[in-house]
Design an enzyme around this catalytic site. Structure first.
Site, PDB file in Angstrom:
ATOM      1  N   GLY A  88       0.827  -1.211   0.000  1.00  0.00           N
ATOM      2  CA  GLY A  88       0.000   0.000   0.000  1.00  0.00           C
ATOM      3  C   GLY A  88       0.856   1.253   0.000  1.00  0.00           C
ATOM      4  CD  GLU A 112       4.998   9.986   6.532  1.00  0.00           C
ATOM      5  OE1 GLU A 112       4.224  10.908   6.303  1.00  0.00           O
ATOM      6  OE2 GLU A 112       5.281   9.578   7.670  1.00  0.00           O
ATOM      7  CB  ALA A 118      -1.359  14.658  14.622  1.00  0.00           C
ATOM      8  CG  HIS A 170      16.441  36.146  -2.913  1.00  0.00           C
ATOM      9  ND1 HIS A 170      15.850  35.206  -3.738  1.00  0.00           N
ATOM     10  CD2 HIS A 170      17.676  36.376  -3.432  1.00  0.00           C
ATOM     11  CE1 HIS A 170      16.696  34.901  -4.716  1.00  0.00           C
ATOM     12  NE2 HIS A 170      17.810  35.595  -4.539  1.00  0.00           N
TER      13      HIS A 170
END
Lengths: 400, 467
Positions: free
Chosen positions: B177, B184, B316, B440
């Site tokens: 899956g 992760e 969460a 930047h």
């Protein structure tokens, strides 16, 4: 910095505008965005706002003036600031107001005082602001449910939907501006400042009607159409001279009682109620009154009335009789102290002297007066005097 | 039997439960929190924190190993990695406990069971029982994992909890899956040097993400040596004589087998609702989760369902915000939760952060939209980090410039996405994005550039110029 106020270009074809109303006077303090004056073109009424806070140091155009686009009409400057008027005018005429930008502003349907939709002091998300502007919704009064009570897109859409589907079916939205705004403000002022009393008296008009019938051919031979209203103006003017307390204004700590009668005549127009003033009615003959009032009413209906024709009224007559109204209580036109409402000319069965029954012409006169200035007994005396003149042939003849 | 009364009783001390407890206590309510296991719930103990700790170490190791300026071999001490993870968890759960105690929340360690809408029996860890009652009750018991059709054994076929308990790094691992947790774990174990195969029966990884992001991430995973098998269904895991696992697969071409050291099955979630006594008081359950309305109230008045247990998403931060807003309505006006505005984060390398509509969803809803993109390859800051993979993609409504969705595949995407969340929550659109000044060089400049890109006006990127 001193800023010249000019007539803005509000549309591609716009060349001139009429200055209808000054909302501020010379020397007044103004806040940025406050309405200085209202101008009118053939298409719209537009409020000219102060571009900055300061003092309206100079007014250079009068109400009723027809002014070309770009014309300098006033100067707003900081307090105590000195400026070169000629230079300001020169500068203002060189800079042509960008037409596109202004036009875009006007396309946004707005509340009375300009671009409220974009007001910064209301907490609303940028998206809500864009949406409100597009949908023509004012953010004022919308309850914000976004972060910290900020008005969100959904809040605006909810209002838009309510407007479309709510219990109130709003068919159109008319901005309160121009004449409507002036009416609204003056009526509120009157309603909230003058404690009113109303007295009604039925007048037998049979003699007067007969008198008018008899005189008609005579008047017509002189080329004048005399209306019932004209006769009333003449009669009321006389009564006002006799009982001058009614012909007065409360000005600060004083009551000004006037020695002449400037008669306001309420006229319904497409643009709203306008009250032109027939000056010195007490000194004019019935025929003069008839001629002048015909002219005034015509000018008013055609929108050609100048601001001078609307000023210095001392008393007003308003007649809804032609609309079939029996009786009504008008609102006093400030700073005047009283107004006479005239009902319809009716025919009624009356009990006359000697318990005789007769068919008579009748009419209700309704006097609304400011009790700060006028007491009930004086008002009653005034109405009684009117009744007397109108009912008794000799009296009437003597007056007209 | 001992009985204590509270204004609010909360069952479950994960992010939903503890945020509600802290909020309620801060507002002056007398709060009791019942937790049968560890404070912090899945997030602290078995989810976000252990995995993010491991990810950090894994990434650090792979960067060291792939760096062009270090010499010699870098050896992994996997048990030390796991030790550090444990310390992080302990510190954090201890931290949560401190916060709760500091706020005056009564913590009861035990299993709570509803006896009535306002009354619970708590079976404490020491075996004793007590009663607690509260004017209101929040159920925030989280979710459990279902590895169906597999059976996890903790040794060869692992649940995600098992994977976090490993003592040794497996040489190879197949993950069944490719949802958020699948990719992760794949990233973590690949980083440590494990051979990783991802098996996904659908046509792309990260189904809930924008298609472009899915495809881009899959290519990146491949370059890192992760094998991704799409259109492939894992049907059975069989332990061979040699102690390996043989995973039987159905692919487009037919049946196939792969042999790996271990199989990880992240599985599906279902509400942790057993033993709560829901049926006793008639709390409605739907698809294995507690049914709640817009204000998070269950079918029984005064009882609320917060976090994973209500089945409206498994994040969460969703639970955290629900806990807070749920309590706010007890003490005053509460904001509504807009589930569309909850960011989604996937901690891969680079990371994925997204919020709002995907391009496909925008199309399906008939929105008129335009897309602004900025490739990470054009980002100066990314170059300094040695990164050139990914994209920032923002979907704007054509009419108002409203941000409909933002999709980020980039280093620190999970940080960057909060900028989009802030903008969307406050209805800032393309003009506001363009009007802000961005430091930047930073990665967040990508928002500026993507907004400019809609009209082909990006500064550091030529539209259609390739990456």
């Amino acid at each position: 910095m001193a800023r010249a106020i000019t007539i803005p270009q509000l549309g591609l074809t716009m060349e001139k505008a009429t200055l209808t109303t000054w909302m501020k006077e010379e020397g007044d303090r103004v806040e940025k965005g406050e309405t200085l004056c209202i101008i009118e073109t053939d298409k719209i009424d537009f409020e000219i706002e102060a571009p900055q806070a300061g003092i309206l140091v100079k007014i250079m155009a009068r109400e009723g003036d027809i002014l070309p686009v770009g014309e300098v009409i006033a100067v707003v400057a900081r307090e105590g600031e000195s400026f070169d008027l000629d230079a300001l005018i020169k500068e203002a005429k060189e800079v042509k107001p960008p037409f596109e930008e202004k036009a875009a502003e006007i396309q946004v349907p707005i509340s009375s005082s300009g671009l409220r939709v974009g007001r910064r002091d209301l907490k609303a998300s940028p998206l809500a602001r864009r949406l409100a502007a597009e949908k023509g919704v004012s953010l004022e009064g919308i309850i914000g449910t976004g972060p910290g009570g900020s008005i969100s897109k959904e809040d605006v859409l909810r209002v838009v939907e309510e407007r479309q589907r709510g219990p109130l079916q709003v068919s159109k939205r008319v901005p309160v501006k121009g004449i409507r705004r002036v009416i609204a403000e003056r009526m509120s002022l009157s309603w909230h400042t003058s404690p009113r009393v109303t007295q009604v008296m039925e007048v037998d008009m049979t003699e007067l009607v007969r008198f008018r019938e008899e005189s008609r051919s005579d008047w017509e031979s002189k080329g004048v159409r005399v209306s019932l209203n004209d006769i009333l103006i003449k009669v009321v003017s006389r009564a006002l001279i006799e009982i001058p307390e009614i012909n007065s204004s409360l000005k600060g700590d004083e009551i000004e009682v006037y020695g002449n009668v400037n008669m306001g005549i309420a006229v319904a127009t497409d643009r709203g109620l306008i009250v032109p003033v027939l000056r010195n009615a007490d000194k004019k003959s019935l025929l003069e009154i008839a001629e002048e009032s015909n002219l005034l009413i015509q000018k008013t209906r055609e929108g050609k009335i100048g601001p001078d024709d609307l000023k210095f009224g001392t008393f007003t007559i308003t007649n809804l009789g032609t609309y079939g109204i029996d009786l009504f209580t008008p609102i006093i036109n400030p700073p005047e102290s009283a107004i006479l409402g005239v009902g319809k000319l009716d025919r009624k069965v009356k009990v006359m002297e000697g318990d005789q029954i007769a068919i008579r012409s009748t009419m209700n006169l309704c006097l609304v007066f400011d009790h700060r200035v006028i007491d009930g007994a004086i008002a009653a005396r005034f109405l009684s005097r009117l009744k007397e003149i109108l009912e008794i042939r000799d009296q009437l003849k003597e007056v007209v | 039997m001992e009985e204590k009364r509270f204004d609010l009783v909360i069952v479950g001390g994960g992010p939903g439960g503890y945020s509600a407890a802290i909020r309620a206590a801060a507002k002056g309510l007398k709060v009791c929190l019942v937790e049968r296991e560890n404070l912090g719930g899945t997030c602290l103990n078995w989810g976000c924190f252990p995995t993010k700790t491991l990810l950090h170490d894994s990434r650090f190791l792979s960067e060291l190993r792939s760096s062009g300026f270090l010499e010699g071999e870098v050896k992994l001490k996997f048990e030390k990695v796991m030790e550090r993870k444990e310390r992080v968890i302990q510190n954090l759960t201890h931290g949560i406990e401190t916060l709760l105690i500091h706020r005056g929340v009564t913590i009861i360690e035990g299993q709570g069971m509803l006896l009535g809408p306002k009354r619970l029996a708590v079976k404490k860890r020491d075996g004793s029982e007590m009663m607690v009652s509260g004017e209101r009750v929040i159920l925030s018991t989280g979710a459990l994992l279902d590895p169906y059709p597999f059976k996890t054994d903790g040794e060869k076929v692992l649940s995600s909890r098992d994977a976090l308990r490993l003592k040794e790094l497996p040489a190879s691992l197949a993950i069944v899956g490719c949802g958020r947790r699948g990719v992760e774990f794949g990233t973590i174990f690949r980083g440590f040097g494990c051979e990783v195969v991802l098996v996904e029966k659908e046509d792309r990884i990260l189904q809930q993400e924008d298609v472009e992001i899915s495809h881009r991430l899959r290519r990146i995973l491949a370059t890192k040596g992760i094998k991704v098998m799409l259109h492939t269904e894992a049907v059975e895991a069989e332990v061979s004589d040699g102690g390996k696992v043989i995973l039987h697969l159905n692919t487009k071409k037919g049946s196939e087998k792969i042999e790996v050291n271990k199989v990880l099955v992240p599985g599906r979630r279902f509400g942790n609702i057993e033993d709560l006594g829901l049926d006793k008081i008639g709390i409605a359950v739907e698809g294995g989760f507690i049914r709640v309305d817009e204000s998070l109230e269950t079918s029984v008045s005064g009882v609320y369902g917060v976090g994973d247990v209500n089945g409206k998403g498994f994040l969460a931060h969703k639970a955290l915000v629900e806990g807070i807003l749920c309590v706010d309505q007890f003490t005053g006006r509460s904001m509504k939760i807009d589930l569309r505005l909850i960011p989604r984060c996937t901690y891969t390398d680079p990371e994925v952060g997204s919020i709002g509509l995907t391009e496909k969803e925008a199309e399906e809803r008939g929105e008129e939209f335009e897309v602004g993109k900025f490739p990470i390859a054009a980002s100066g800051r990314a170059a300094t980090l040695g990164e050139d993979q990914g994209i920032v993609k923002i979907i704007f409504s054509k009419r108002y410039g409203e941000i409909l969705g933002a999709h980020i595949l980039a280093p620190q995407a999970t940080e960057l996405i909060s900028l989009a969340s802030l903008a969307m929550r406050n209805e800032l659109g393309i003009e506001e994005l363009k009007a802000a000044v961005y430091a930047h060089p930073t990665l967040s400049e990508a928002f500026f550039e993507a907004a400019l890109d809609v009209r082909g006006e990006a500064i550091h990127f030529i539209k259609g110029g390739g990456e």
